[in-house]
Design a protein around this motif. Structure first.
Motif, PDB file in Angstrom:
ATOM      1  N   ALA A 213      51.972  88.012  42.616  1.00 23.37           N
ATOM      2  CA  ALA A 213      51.157  88.569  43.696  1.00 23.37           C
ATOM      3  C   ALA A 213      49.672  88.345  43.425  1.00 23.37           C
ATOM      4  O   ALA A 213      48.884  88.100  44.348  1.00 23.37           O
ATOM      5  CB  ALA A 213      51.444  90.070  43.848  1.00 23.37           C
ATOM      6  N   GLY A 214      49.275  88.419  42.147  1.00 24.20           N
ATOM      7  CA  GLY A 214      47.892  88.144  41.801  1.00 24.20           C
ATOM      8  C   GLY A 214      47.490  86.730  42.142  1.00 24.20           C
ATOM      9  O   GLY A 214      46.404  86.494  42.685  1.00 24.20           O
ATOM     10  N   CYS A 215      48.357  85.764  41.847  1.00 26.73           N
ATOM     11  CA  CYS A 215      48.034  84.366  42.148  1.00 26.73           C
ATOM     12  C   CYS A 215      47.980  84.121  43.658  1.00 26.73           C
ATOM     13  O   CYS A 215      47.147  83.340  44.137  1.00 26.73           O
ATOM     14  CB  CYS A 215      49.054  83.440  41.489  1.00 26.73           C
ATOM     15  SG  CYS A 215      48.843  83.326  39.696  1.00 26.73           S
ATOM     16  N   TYR A 311      42.612  85.183  37.850  1.00 27.96           N
ATOM     17  CA  TYR A 311      43.663  84.212  37.524  1.00 27.96           C
ATOM     18  C   TYR A 311      44.040  84.319  36.048  1.00 27.96           C
ATOM     19  O   TYR A 311      45.220  84.401  35.698  1.00 27.96           O
ATOM     20  CB  TYR A 311      43.222  82.794  37.865  1.00 27.96           C
ATOM     21  CG  TYR A 311      44.280  81.766  37.534  1.00 27.96           C
ATOM     22  CD1 TYR A 311      45.389  81.604  38.352  1.00 27.96           C
ATOM     23  CD2 TYR A 311      44.189  80.980  36.388  1.00 27.96           C
ATOM     24  CE1 TYR A 311      46.378  80.686  38.049  1.00 27.96           C
ATOM     25  CE2 TYR A 311      45.165  80.062  36.074  1.00 27.96           C
ATOM     26  CZ  TYR A 311      46.260  79.917  36.909  1.00 27.96           C
ATOM     27  OH  TYR A 311      47.237  79.005  36.583  1.00 27.96           O
ATOM     28  N   SER A 312      43.030  84.313  35.178  1.00 29.90           N
ATOM     29  CA  SER A 312      43.311  84.409  33.743  1.00 29.90           C
ATOM     30  C   SER A 312      44.011  85.721  33.397  1.00 29.90           C
ATOM     31  O   SER A 312      44.932  85.752  32.569  1.00 29.90           O
ATOM     32  CB  SER A 312      42.007  84.297  32.951  1.00 29.90           C
ATOM     33  OG  SER A 312      41.387  83.053  33.171  1.00 29.90           O
ATOM     34  N   PHE A 337      52.668  79.829  43.559  1.00 30.52           N
ATOM     35  CA  PHE A 337      52.236  81.027  44.290  1.00 30.52           C
ATOM     36  C   PHE A 337      50.748  80.955  44.639  1.00 30.52           C
ATOM     37  O   PHE A 337      50.344  81.387  45.719  1.00 30.52           O
ATOM     38  CB  PHE A 337      52.549  82.281  43.465  1.00 30.52           C
ATOM     39  CG  PHE A 337      54.007  82.615  43.428  1.00 30.52           C
ATOM     40  CD1 PHE A 337      54.643  83.117  44.563  1.00 30.52           C
ATOM     41  CD2 PHE A 337      54.760  82.418  42.284  1.00 30.52           C
ATOM     42  CE1 PHE A 337      55.995  83.420  44.557  1.00 30.52           C
ATOM     43  CE2 PHE A 337      56.120  82.712  42.263  1.00 30.52           C
ATOM     44  CZ  PHE A 337      56.736  83.216  43.401  1.00 30.52           C
ATOM     45  N   PHE A 338      49.937  80.402  43.739  1.00 30.15           N
ATOM     46  CA  PHE A 338      48.525  80.199  44.078  1.00 30.15           C
ATOM     47  C   PHE A 338      48.393  79.272  45.286  1.00 30.15           C
ATOM     48  O   PHE A 338      47.601  79.526  46.197  1.00 30.15           O
ATOM     49  CB  PHE A 338      47.770  79.611  42.886  1.00 30.15           C
ATOM     50  CG  PHE A 338      46.369  79.173  43.239  1.00 30.15           C
ATOM     51  CD1 PHE A 338      45.322  80.081  43.226  1.00 30.15           C
ATOM     52  CD2 PHE A 338      46.105  77.867  43.606  1.00 30.15           C
ATOM     53  CE1 PHE A 338      44.029  79.691  43.569  1.00 30.15           C
ATOM     54  CE2 PHE A 338      44.825  77.461  43.944  1.00 30.15           C
ATOM     55  CZ  PHE A 338      43.784  78.375  43.930  1.00 30.15           C
ATOM     56  N   SER A 339      49.180  78.190  45.285  1.00 30.14           N
ATOM     57  CA  SER A 339      49.090  77.221  46.378  1.00 30.14           C
ATOM     58  C   SER A 339      49.489  77.834  47.715  1.00 30.14           C
ATOM     59  O   SER A 339      48.905  77.505  48.751  1.00 30.14           O
ATOM     60  CB  SER A 339      49.968  76.000  46.079  1.00 30.14           C
ATOM     61  OG  SER A 339      49.533  75.349  44.911  1.00 30.14           O
ATOM     62  N   LEU A 340      50.486  78.735  47.684  1.00 26.27           N
ATOM     63  CA  LEU A 340      50.851  79.435  48.916  1.00 26.27           C
ATOM     64  C   LEU A 340      49.653  80.188  49.479  1.00 26.27           C
ATOM     65  O   LEU A 340      49.322  80.083  50.668  1.00 26.27           O
ATOM     66  CB  LEU A 340      51.995  80.417  48.645  1.00 26.27           C
ATOM     67  CG  LEU A 340      53.387  79.860  48.429  1.00 26.27           C
ATOM     68  CD1 LEU A 340      54.373  81.010  48.207  1.00 26.27           C
ATOM     69  CD2 LEU A 340      53.838  79.015  49.611  1.00 26.27           C
ATOM     70  N   GLY A 341      48.981  80.956  48.607  1.00 26.66           N
ATOM     71  CA  GLY A 341      47.827  81.714  49.061  1.00 26.66           C
ATOM     72  C   GLY A 341      46.672  80.834  49.468  1.00 26.66           C
ATOM     73  O   GLY A 341      46.024  81.072  50.494  1.00 26.66           O
ATOM     74  N   GLY A 371      44.741  95.274  48.992  1.00 29.75           N
ATOM     75  CA  GLY A 371      46.194  95.209  49.049  1.00 29.75           C
ATOM     76  C   GLY A 371      46.814  94.931  47.691  1.00 29.75           C
ATOM     77  O   GLY A 371      47.860  95.502  47.334  1.00 29.75           O
ATOM     78  N   PHE A 372      46.152  94.070  46.900  1.00 26.80           N
ATOM     79  CA  PHE A 372      46.672  93.771  45.563  1.00 26.80           C
ATOM     80  C   PHE A 372      46.570  94.985  44.644  1.00 26.80           C
ATOM     81  O   PHE A 372      47.479  95.256  43.856  1.00 26.80           O
ATOM     82  CB  PHE A 372      45.919  92.579  44.963  1.00 26.80           C
ATOM     83  CG  PHE A 372      46.401  92.182  43.593  1.00 26.80           C
ATOM     84  CD1 PHE A 372      47.751  91.915  43.364  1.00 26.80           C
ATOM     85  CD2 PHE A 372      45.515  92.068  42.535  1.00 26.80           C
ATOM     86  CE1 PHE A 372      48.206  91.547  42.102  1.00 26.80           C
ATOM     87  CE2 PHE A 372      45.953  91.703  41.271  1.00 26.80           C
ATOM     88  CZ  PHE A 372      47.299  91.444  41.061  1.00 26.80           C
TER      89      PHE A 372
END
Length: 426
Positions: A213-215, A311-312, A337-341, A371-372
């Protein structure tokens, strides 16, 4: 130190120079182009929505490269693929200059995202091959310094040359072509091809829902900032010098805040630090949504400082739940997951700007971060914290290819082979 060991170390250090020089030149070109695309696109009459699509296309290309670059390297070798990807990036820049059309730019930026993710895989697999237990941390630190210096410094090429005309596009293409020279003219030997890793998003989600979820959140916010931050700055009345300073402050603050936040996350519950950093980014976003004058620069410094280390921190949290042999697969999953966001983020943010104006951009990022925070608080009620003694050490990462996480954590062979994600040790 024995003479053979000293010679080996000297060879390793000498081999780093052409790789890092090529990386710095490429990162400088990519850094200034990210800002130029937004500023020049607006000057050419592109809508904010079209600029969002152009930004999203870059991350579609990034994800595509993560899936295919390893196979290309296995077939043709590192140096050839490095030259191919740098050439593709230069061609894409010149296409953007030749055909100033939003849909052509969408395709060109997708090609560029693919090229740069491929280049990152090549460079980082080289660094991984050169690294050992004694110098791995230093190599990663040098790479981060090169990345930060190149991207931050390159922002000032835009006010120096100007976003109008053809000059800055041509300079960027020249940088991409020049970057091939240090590697191609060196005596470097290609390392072993990168190992294949399976993309299993469900397994990675089950391993660490918070990190995934973070990514996604980072893609939705930081991906949008890199694409549309110049649009916000321009809409708030900043000139070209101000836009360059605005973007540079955010990037530099992200690097400065990495280590104190990482230090805290190694000593306290990692998710608590994630909440604090995310809340800081949300509050900085609220400041930027109402800021004027000098407060804009203070706001973006705080935003970058709290938002970019997420990210880190997310990777470190996921690594707490992973075995050493799982790091490449883990990073590939987090890249997914990063690419999705990042594919959705620039487009969604552009719709917000188009309907509500530039200040609403940071209301969008504040909402995403909020939200995160809520999600992490929920997860803290569902899963206990990892004991401090069992945590992986925090490493400040550039978000690029899956191989960088392996470099930061150490080679699988250093710790012994481990089963894939989701399988118990035998």
């Amino acid at each position: 130190m024995s003479e053979p060991a000293a010679q080996t170390r000297g060879v390793r250090i000498a081999a780093l120079l052409p790789i890092l020089l090529s990386a710095g030149i490429l990162l400088a070109g990519n850094g200034v182009l990210l800002t130029l695309v937004a500023v020049r696109g607006r000057a050419e009459g592109f809508s904010d929505v079209q600029l969002g699509l152009i930004g999203a296309a870059y991350y579609v290309g990034t994800f595509a490269a993560c899936l295919m670059t390893a196979k290309l390297i296995q077939r043709s070798g590192h140096i050839r693929i490095f030259a191919v990807m740098a050439s593709v990036a230069a061609i894409a820049v010149l296409i953007m200059l030749l055909l100033i059309d939003p849909w052509v730019w969408v395709a060109a930026r997708a090609l560029m995202g693919m090229a740069f993710a491929g280049i990152a895989t090549v460079i980082e697999s080289w660094l991984n091959d050169l690294a050992d237990r004694g110098n791995r941390g230093r190599i990663l630190s040098i790479y981060r310094i090169v990345d930060l210096s190149a991207v931050t410094g390159a922002q000032f090429l835009m006010p120096a040359i100007g976003p109008g005309g053809f000059a800055l596009f041509v300079v960027t293409a020249i940088l991409y072509c020049t970057a091939m020279i240090p590697v191609a003219a060196s005596r470097l030997q290609s390392p072993a091809p990168p190992e294949r890793a399976l993309l299993r998003p469900r397994a990675i989600w089950l391993l660490s829902p918070v990190a995934c979820a973070g990514c996604i959140t980072i893609g939705l916010t930081n991906g949008a900032f890199r694409t549309l931050g110049p649009v916000y700055a321009q809409g708030m009345g900043l000139d070209i010098d101000g836009i360059a300073l605005f973007m540079s402050l955010g990037i530099a603050a992200g690097a400065l805040f990495q280590f104190p936040l990482g230090w805290l996350s190694d000593r306290f519950e990692r998710r608590t630090v994630l909440i604090l950093s995310t809340a800081g980014a949300a509050l900085a976003s609220l400041l930027l949504s109402h800021a004027q004058g000098g407060a804009i620069f203070a706001g973006v410094f705080l935003f970058g400082g709290f938002a970019f280390p997420l990210y880190s921190l997310s990777v470190a949290h996921a690594s707490d739940h992973a075995r050493p042999g799982e790091y490449v697969e883990l990073s590939l999953g987090l890249t997914f997951f990063f690419s999705l966001g990042a594919t959705v983020g620039p487009f969604a943010a552009s719709l917000v700007i188009d309907h509500f104006g530039p200040p609403a951009f940071f209301l969008y990022t504040s909402a995403m971060h909020g939200g995160f925070v809520a999600f992490v608080l929920y997860r803290m009620t569902r899963r206990p914290a990892v004991p401090r003694a069992a945590r992986a050490r925090f490493v400040a990462l550039i978000r690029s290819s899956p191989l960088l996480l392996r470099l930061s954590r150490g080679r699988a062979e250093d710790a012994g082979a481990e089963p894939p994600v989701g399988k118990a040790p035998e």
